[in-house]
Scaffold this motif. Structure first.
Motif, PDB file in Angstrom:
ATOM      1  N   THR A 104       0.839  -1.194   0.000  1.00  0.00           N
ATOM      2  CA  THR A 104       0.000   0.000   0.000  1.00  0.00           C
ATOM      3  C   THR A 104       0.879   1.251   0.000  1.00  0.00           C
ATOM      4  N   PRO A 105       0.283   2.430  -0.211  1.00  0.00           N
ATOM      5  CA  PRO A 105       1.087   3.649  -0.109  1.00  0.00           C
ATOM      6  C   PRO A 105       1.737   3.818   1.262  1.00  0.00           C
ATOM      7  N   GLN A 106       1.112   3.249   2.291  1.00  0.00           N
ATOM      8  CA  GLN A 106       1.639   3.396   3.646  1.00  0.00           C
ATOM      9  C   GLN A 106       2.900   2.561   3.882  1.00  0.00           C
ATOM     10  N   ASN A 107       2.986   1.373   3.257  1.00  0.00           N
ATOM     11  CA  ASN A 107       4.155   0.519   3.532  1.00  0.00           C
ATOM     12  C   ASN A 107       5.062   0.343   2.315  1.00  0.00           C
ATOM     13  N   TYR A 108       4.737   0.999   1.225  1.00  0.00           N
ATOM     14  CA  TYR A 108       5.445   0.768  -0.035  1.00  0.00           C
ATOM     15  C   TYR A 108       6.968   0.899   0.107  1.00  0.00           C
ATOM     16  N   LEU A 109       7.445   1.984   0.682  1.00  0.00           N
ATOM     17  CA  LEU A 109       8.885   2.213   0.770  1.00  0.00           C
ATOM     18  C   LEU A 109       9.564   1.315   1.788  1.00  0.00           C
ATOM     19  N   GLU A 110       8.808   0.696   2.675  1.00  0.00           N
ATOM     20  CA  GLU A 110       9.367  -0.281   3.598  1.00  0.00           C
ATOM     21  C   GLU A 110       9.471  -1.659   2.951  1.00  0.00           C
ATOM     22  N   VAL A 111       8.595  -1.934   2.017  1.00  0.00           N
ATOM     23  CA  VAL A 111       8.591  -3.239   1.363  1.00  0.00           C
ATOM     24  C   VAL A 111       9.452  -3.238   0.110  1.00  0.00           C
ATOM     25  N   ILE A 112       9.390  -2.166  -0.655  1.00  0.00           N
ATOM     26  CA  ILE A 112      10.046  -2.118  -1.975  1.00  0.00           C
ATOM     27  C   ILE A 112      11.290  -1.237  -1.935  1.00  0.00           C
ATOM     28  N   ASP A 113      12.398  -1.786  -2.444  1.00  0.00           N
ATOM     29  CA  ASP A 113      13.641  -1.039  -2.590  1.00  0.00           C
ATOM     30  C   ASP A 113      13.601  -0.357  -3.957  1.00  0.00           C
ATOM     31  N   VAL A 114      13.364   0.953  -3.950  1.00  0.00           N
ATOM     32  CA  VAL A 114      13.190   1.680  -5.209  1.00  0.00           C
ATOM     33  C   VAL A 114      14.515   2.191  -5.772  1.00  0.00           C
ATOM     34  N   GLU A 115      15.605   1.974  -5.050  1.00  0.00           N
ATOM     35  CA  GLU A 115      16.894   2.488  -5.507  1.00  0.00           C
ATOM     36  C   GLU A 115      17.761   1.346  -6.032  1.00  0.00           C
ATOM     37  N   ILE A 116      18.655   0.823  -5.218  1.00  0.00           N
ATOM     38  CA  ILE A 116      19.544  -0.247  -5.670  1.00  0.00           C
ATOM     39  C   ILE A 116      18.744  -1.481  -6.088  1.00  0.00           C
ATOM     40  N   GLY A 117      17.639  -1.732  -5.384  1.00  0.00           N
ATOM     41  CA  GLY A 117      16.834  -2.915  -5.662  1.00  0.00           C
ATOM     42  C   GLY A 117      15.969  -2.825  -6.892  1.00  0.00           C
ATOM     43  N   ARG A 118      15.912  -1.673  -7.520  1.00  0.00           N
ATOM     44  CA  ARG A 118      15.166  -1.484  -8.781  1.00  0.00           C
ATOM     45  C   ARG A 118      13.727  -1.992  -8.649  1.00  0.00           C
ATOM     46  N   LYS A 119      13.082  -1.540  -7.582  1.00  0.00           N
ATOM     47  CA  LYS A 119      11.666  -1.824  -7.324  1.00  0.00           C
ATOM     48  C   LYS A 119      11.389  -3.315  -7.064  1.00  0.00           C
ATOM     49  N   HIS A 120      12.330  -3.955  -6.375  1.00  0.00           N
ATOM     50  CA  HIS A 120      12.119  -5.299  -5.861  1.00  0.00           C
ATOM     51  C   HIS A 120      12.013  -5.208  -4.335  1.00  0.00           C
ATOM     52  N   PRO A 121      11.517  -6.251  -3.685  1.00  0.00           N
ATOM     53  CA  PRO A 121      11.417  -6.204  -2.224  1.00  0.00           C
ATOM     54  C   PRO A 121      12.791  -6.089  -1.570  1.00  0.00           C
ATOM     55  N   SER A 122      12.881  -5.245  -0.560  1.00  0.00           N
ATOM     56  CA  SER A 122      14.097  -5.150   0.243  1.00  0.00           C
ATOM     57  C   SER A 122      14.204  -6.397   1.119  1.00  0.00           C
ATOM     58  N   THR A 123      15.271  -6.491   1.899  1.00  0.00           N
ATOM     59  CA  THR A 123      15.406  -7.616   2.820  1.00  0.00           C
ATOM     60  C   THR A 123      14.231  -7.659   3.787  1.00  0.00           C
ATOM     61  N   ASP A 124      13.884  -6.497   4.355  1.00  0.00           N
ATOM     62  CA  ASP A 124      12.707  -6.440   5.232  1.00  0.00           C
ATOM     63  C   ASP A 124      11.432  -6.734   4.453  1.00  0.00           C
ATOM     64  N   GLY A 125      11.393  -6.273   3.193  1.00  0.00           N
ATOM     65  CA  GLY A 125      10.226  -6.531   2.375  1.00  0.00           C
ATOM     66  C   GLY A 125      10.028  -8.011   2.106  1.00  0.00           C
ATOM     67  N   HIS A 126      11.117  -8.729   1.874  1.00  0.00           N
ATOM     68  CA  HIS A 126      11.019 -10.176   1.668  1.00  0.00           C
ATOM     69  C   HIS A 126      10.522 -10.873   2.933  1.00  0.00           C
ATOM     70  N   ARG A 127      10.995 -10.423   4.078  1.00  0.00           N
ATOM     71  CA  ARG A 127      10.514 -11.021   5.333  1.00  0.00           C
ATOM     72  C   ARG A 127       9.020 -10.791   5.491  1.00  0.00           C
ATOM     73  N   TYR A 128       8.592  -9.584   5.176  1.00  0.00           N
ATOM     74  CA  TYR A 128       7.173  -9.259   5.243  1.00  0.00           C
ATOM     75  C   TYR A 128       6.365 -10.141   4.287  1.00  0.00           C
ATOM     76  N   LEU A 129       6.854 -10.308   3.055  1.00  0.00           N
ATOM     77  CA  LEU A 129       6.149 -11.132   2.090  1.00  0.00           C
ATOM     78  C   LEU A 129       6.105 -12.594   2.523  1.00  0.00           C
ATOM     79  N   ALA A 130       7.184 -13.085   3.110  1.00  0.00           N
ATOM     80  CA  ALA A 130       7.190 -14.463   3.603  1.00  0.00           C
ATOM     81  C   ALA A 130       6.100 -14.661   4.642  1.00  0.00           C
ATOM     82  N   GLU A 131       5.942 -13.692   5.538  1.00  0.00           N
ATOM     83  CA  GLU A 131       4.907 -13.788   6.564  1.00  0.00           C
ATOM     84  C   GLU A 131       3.512 -13.710   5.956  1.00  0.00           C
ATOM     85  N   LYS A 132       3.363 -12.877   4.930  1.00  0.00           N
ATOM     86  CA  LYS A 132       2.058 -12.779   4.279  1.00  0.00           C
ATOM     87  C   LYS A 132       1.706 -14.080   3.549  1.00  0.00           C
TER      88      LYS A 132
END
Length: 269
Positions: A216-244
């Motif tokens: 969502t707009p509220q968690n987007y920058l915590e889940v998605i790495d928009v810089e080096i990750g080129r809009k892929h999940p960050s390390t924290d984002g992957h953990r979040y997705l695993a839990e989901k």
């Protein structure tokens, strides 16, 4: 009783009994009162003017320590995590108290070949038939959003047929594309709708990160790495997705779920 030794009197009664038994078999085959209705209905999106035929999937039942084949694209590969083995597909193993076999190819989709391998269909053909997973999670893919819509459903159907034929004892759950940017693009929404409808027609569970608003707009920058990750999940984002994903699987079967690292996720939906 052997048919040759059965009484031959009152043939009408015998026919009536056969009809009643056949009717009962049909009713039980459809109703199955001993199987509880699933708590989560499949996501269904019909094309305009078309009627979608859906088959309610049975509750997800897994052994105590399941083996799960996670098949997908760069998100499954673990792209943008500090180490690919910190990707959601790897972290999922601990959350379900089982083992994950991770097969992710960056850039790949049902139509689009990837950076390190071909499209989904050819990759499925190359899988080891001896893997014998209890569950298969087929993830993605947003990589097909730039491909021609023509032939997409046929490619999905062929890939799913091949996967089901290779591992006939496994349960298959489809994990739809998750948005790499917001608002969700029209092509990503179309892919989500197509996969949802095709899964529902087979009686397969479909988990939609788009419809369930995992990002969502509220968690987007915590889940998605928009810089080096080129809009892929960050390390924290992957953990979040695993839990989901683990929570979604638990909901499909009514089982409890833990959290990665044994702590509550700081990422709010």
């Amino acid at each position: 009783m052997n048919r040759d030794s059965a009484p031959r009197r009152r043939p009408f009664a015998g026919v009536a009994i056969a009809v009643i038994l056949a009717f009962a078999a049909v009713v039980l085959g459809v109703w199955r009162p001993w199987i509880p209705a699933p708590e989560t209905a499949p996501v269904v999106a019909a094309a305009a003017g078309e009627e979608t035929v859906t088959v309610a999937p049975a509750p997800l039942a897994l052994p105590e320590h399941p083996t799960v084949l996670v098949f997908g694209d760069s998100w499954t590969y673990g792209s943008a995590a500090s180490d690919p083995t910190l990707g959601y597909a790897y972290l999922l193993a601990d959350l379900i108290d089982g083992e994950t076999i991770v097969n992710g190819v960056r850039g790949s989709g049902y139509l689009k070949p990837g950076a390190d391998g071909p499209a989904f269909g050819a990759r499925i053909d190359a899988l080891d038939p001896a893997l014998a997973p209890d569950l298969i999670v087929i993830q993605g893919s947003i990589n097909d959003r730039a491909q021609d819509e023509a032939g997409y459903r046929e490619a999905v159907t062929a890939a799913w047929d091949a996967m089901a034929a290779k591992y006939p004892e496994a349960t298959i759950v489809i994990l739809g594309p998750a948005p790499h940017e917001l608002p969700v693009g029209a092509a990503t929404a179309r892919i989500d709708a197509d996969l949802s409808e095709l899964a529902a027609a087979r009686g397969w569970w479909y988990v939609s990160p788009v419809a369930q608003e995992w990002i969502t707009p509220q968690n987007y920058l915590e889940v998605i790495d928009v810089e080096i990750g080129r809009k892929h999940p960050s390390t924290d984002g992957h953990r979040y997705l695993a839990e989901k994903v683990a929570a979604a699987l638990a909901e499909l079967g009514g089982a409890p779920v833990t959290e990665a690292g044994g702590s509550e996720t700081p990422l709010e939906q």
